[in-house]
Every structure is written in C-alpha cells, then in structure tokens.
Design an enzyme around this catalytic site. Sequence first.
Site, PDB file in Angstrom:
ATOM      1  N   TYR A 131      -1.300  -0.487  10.505  1.00  0.00           N
ATOM      2  CA  TYR A 131      -1.654  -1.079   9.206  1.00  0.00           C
ATOM      3  C   TYR A 131      -0.498  -0.916   8.211  1.00  0.00           C
ATOM      4  O   TYR A 131      -0.071  -1.868   7.557  1.00  0.00           O
ATOM      5  CB  TYR A 131      -2.929  -0.412   8.662  1.00  0.00           C
ATOM      6  CG  TYR A 131      -3.170  -0.660   7.192  1.00  0.00           C
ATOM      7  CD1 TYR A 131      -3.602  -1.899   6.744  1.00  0.00           C
ATOM      8  CD2 TYR A 131      -2.955   0.346   6.240  1.00  0.00           C
ATOM      9  CE1 TYR A 131      -3.802  -2.131   5.386  1.00  0.00           C
ATOM     10  CE2 TYR A 131      -3.154   0.125   4.892  1.00  0.00           C
ATOM     11  CZ  TYR A 131      -3.579  -1.115   4.466  1.00  0.00           C
ATOM     12  OH  TYR A 131      -3.772  -1.339   3.133  1.00  0.00           O
ATOM     13  N   PRO A 188      -8.112  12.092  12.154  1.00  0.00           N
ATOM     14  CA  PRO A 188      -6.829  11.719  12.763  1.00  0.00           C
ATOM     15  C   PRO A 188      -6.098  10.673  11.923  1.00  0.00           C
ATOM     16  O   PRO A 188      -6.705   9.729  11.428  1.00  0.00           O
ATOM     17  CB  PRO A 188      -7.234  11.123  14.120  1.00  0.00           C
ATOM     18  CG  PRO A 188      -8.576  11.680  14.406  1.00  0.00           C
ATOM     19  CD  PRO A 188      -9.246  11.896  13.073  1.00  0.00           C
ATOM     20  N   TYR A 194      -0.380  -0.292  -3.769  1.00  0.00           N
ATOM     21  CA  TYR A 194      -1.545   0.331  -4.388  1.00  0.00           C
ATOM     22  C   TYR A 194      -1.747   1.730  -3.841  1.00  0.00           C
ATOM     23  O   TYR A 194      -1.602   1.968  -2.649  1.00  0.00           O
ATOM     24  CB  TYR A 194      -2.849  -0.405  -4.069  1.00  0.00           C
ATOM     25  CG  TYR A 194      -2.887  -1.886  -4.162  1.00  0.00           C
ATOM     26  CD1 TYR A 194      -2.214  -2.580  -5.155  1.00  0.00           C
ATOM     27  CD2 TYR A 194      -3.647  -2.599  -3.261  1.00  0.00           C
ATOM     28  CE1 TYR A 194      -2.301  -3.952  -5.221  1.00  0.00           C
ATOM     29  CE2 TYR A 194      -3.746  -3.976  -3.325  1.00  0.00           C
ATOM     30  CZ  TYR A 194      -3.058  -4.648  -4.302  1.00  0.00           C
ATOM     31  OH  TYR A 194      -3.152  -6.006  -4.359  1.00  0.00           O
ATOM     32  N   SER A 250       0.821  -1.204   0.000  1.00  0.00           N
ATOM     33  CA  SER A 250       0.000   0.000   0.000  1.00  0.00           C
ATOM     34  C   SER A 250       0.861   1.262   0.000  1.00  0.00           C
ATOM     35  O   SER A 250       1.979   1.272   0.527  1.00  0.00           O
ATOM     36  CB  SER A 250      -0.872  -0.025   1.252  1.00  0.00           C
ATOM     37  OG  SER A 250      -1.385   1.244   1.531  1.00  0.00           O
ATOM     38  N   LYS A 295       2.253  -3.690   6.304  1.00  0.00           N
ATOM     39  CA  LYS A 295       2.549  -3.774   4.866  1.00  0.00           C
ATOM     40  C   LYS A 295       4.061  -3.666   4.625  1.00  0.00           C
ATOM     41  O   LYS A 295       4.626  -4.415   3.828  1.00  0.00           O
ATOM     42  CB  LYS A 295       1.796  -2.673   4.105  1.00  0.00           C
ATOM     43  CG  LYS A 295       0.291  -2.867   4.087  1.00  0.00           C
ATOM     44  CD  LYS A 295      -0.087  -4.148   3.359  1.00  0.00           C
ATOM     45  CE  LYS A 295      -1.553  -4.477   3.402  1.00  0.00           C
ATOM     46  NZ  LYS A 295      -1.893  -5.752   2.783  1.00  0.00           N
TER      47      LYS A 295
END
Length: 357
Positions: A187, A332, A215, A162, A191
């Site tokens: 998150y 946020p 992506y 990502s 990745k």
Amino acid sequence: MLLFSELDFFHCVVNSLQSTSTRTKSTSKTTDKMSYILLTGGMGYIGSHCAAALLARGYKVVIADRLCNSHETVLDRLRKIREVDDDSIVFINVDLAKNCTPLDAAFQVYPIIAAVHLAAHKSVSDSVSMPLKYYENNLVSLINVLKCMENNNVTKIVFSSSACVYGSTESDEPLTETSACAPTNPYGLTKLWGEQIIQDTCKAWTDGCGVSLRYMNPFGAHESGLLPEKPKGAPMNLFPVIDQVLEGKLPYLSVFGTDYPTRDGTGERDYVHVVDVAEAHVAVIDRMTVGLTGYDVFNIGSGKGTTVLEVATAVQNQKGKQVPLKMMDRRPGDVSSVLVNVDKAREKLGWIAKKNI
Ligand code: UD1
C-alpha cells in the site's frame, strides 16, 4: 444532482456530442460561472469531506467512484449539507483501473480544471496479502486518470498520499517532507510510486502542477453528522473500531501492542481531523486556479502525537461512555510511532489543522 451508471453516462455523453440540441445543452454547462473539480474516490470518507469543502468554496464536482468501500447515499447527504444546484455534483460510477471511457467523456462535457485523486484501496494488511490487487488498482487507476487528463489538456492534480510512504523510522525527530521514504508494505509503495508518477508527468506537461498530500491518520466527521466513516466490511482503523465498541457492535477495543517505546507503550500517531484534511485540498486547488505550477509534497497532520490509550481516554471523556480495552500483541506491519513536521504546509499553503481530538 446528476447520477449516471457507467453505461448511461457513456450514452448520455455520446448523445450529447452527436445531437445538436443536446450539444447546445452541454455547451451551456461550459459557460457556468464555477468550474468543476474531478474528485476520484469522492464518495469515500476523505473524498466526501473533500467534496463538501470544495462545494462550500464554490467549486462544482465530478465524482468518479465505484462504491467498493462507500455508499451511494453520500450523494444525497452532500446535497443536503450544501443545498447546491442539481448540476453541482455529477456522479460517475466507474472502475478507473478498468474503464476510462466515462471519465474521458466527462472531461468533454464538464469544464474540469483540476483533479483530486483519492480513489485507491487503503488497507495495509490487505495490501500485504493481496499485493497485485493493490498494485493494479492503485497504480493503473492513477495512470488512467493522468491519461484522461492529458487527453483533455487538464494539467493540475492533487494526489492523496500517506504517512505510510515513510515506513519505519528510527529518528526521534518529526519527519519532514525530505526525510527518507521506505514504505514497509505494498500500500505504501503504491503511494510513493504514485507520487513519482505524478512528479514525472507534471514535469513533462506544459504548466503541469502536481501536489502530493501525505495524510497522517484522519479522524472525526463533518459537523452535520451526515458523513460518518462507514467502511464496508469490518473496520480496521482505530476510530471506526472505537465507534463500533461505543455502538455495542464490538465488545472491546483490541489495543495492538503495549510494549512500544512510547510514553505508555501503545502505538503513537498524528491524528488529524478529516475536515482539516479536506481544507488542505481546497487550499491547494485555490492556488492551482491562480497559476501554481510544478510539483510539491506536503505533510498533512496536526504536528502532535497521540497514543492508542490517549485516544481511548479522550473518546471516553468526550462521549461519557466507557471504551472497554483488551491488551493484545503488536499488529503485524505496525510501526511504533509516526510523527511529522507540518511547517511546510503552514508556510507554503497557509494551511494548519484547526481541530484536535
Ligand atoms: C495506516 C497507515 C496510514 C494509512 C492507513 C490506512 C502507517 C504508519 N499508517 O495507518 O498511512 O492511511 O493505515 O488504513 O502505516 N489500533 C489498535 N486497535 C485497533 C486498530 C488500531 O490498537 O483495533 C492501533 C494501531 O496499532 C495503531 C493505531 O491504532 O497504533 C492506528 O491504527 P490505524 O487506525 O489502523 O492506522 P495506521 O495503521 O496508523
């Protein structure tokens, strides 16, 4: 279409390995002309589009998904779109972070030549409030998939990464694959670490091949209209939220932040059509089948920035329907602008985004 629950699948495979008659049946599968691609998370928004694109290209797919943010109806829809044979789509309902047995078994029945790993949680805000859930699910499932691959001598993997890996950037220049990575949330870290795990693993494998696709923000859907983005629960990404406003399920679009240093003060992103994103996977898999080895990473975007207000205006013009807006404070964890350079994907994969907003 083959459809298995975890247990059914396990029993089926065990039986197929034990009984001669079933063994004959499963052996005949291995002589099928077209090879299987393992597609984890293949029932989700991007995954289902990857499945459609791979099937169109003549590959068969083994989809491993636990339907935590997707729907089983996707299977029938894929079948309808592609009109493929029953055994072109195999579905395993499995939590890859908890149980590898069904996946391991699938490797023994189907001639899987490569994996596309998309299965992961993807909410930035949830990852901040539930980091352990994200680290466990996203990293353990990846490690389990790699272990299954290793056990079964499959050494080619495409990883769904990502733009989030870049984090906040002060640079006005579009980011390239060599730009510094500093994710601002768990998150994004899953990745970035996922990329590293794949790079190290592929290096250790003979003929290992790993490709991370970073992506940008996918939007849109397959032209059939059969694979819309349908997250379970309240949508958080811009396009599904706008869809709900258009459908009258939400009264307005909350525009998060109007004081960013962009041309109209709202957040700027690179929106890339999901069908183009899916085609990028096919481009990589095609190259893997003709002997690509090593590790590489690619930005997958349109190379063009669009602000939230520009998206809202474009959708209004396209649908001929008003999208009511409410200006709000910044969300946020959001960054002002994410713009990337996509030259590398064009030069090395021959891939380019063809559709725009
Ligand atoms: C982020 C990640 C992306 C990840 C995705 C998954 C970054 C830079 N990107 O995308 O890598 O795959 O989450 O969820 O961290 N917006 C509104 N109102 C809304 C929803 C969104 O104004 O109701 C705005 C956001 O503030 C942002 C833009 O729309 O400026 C896009 O937001 P969203 O679709 O949620 O994606 P990202 O946060 O960019």
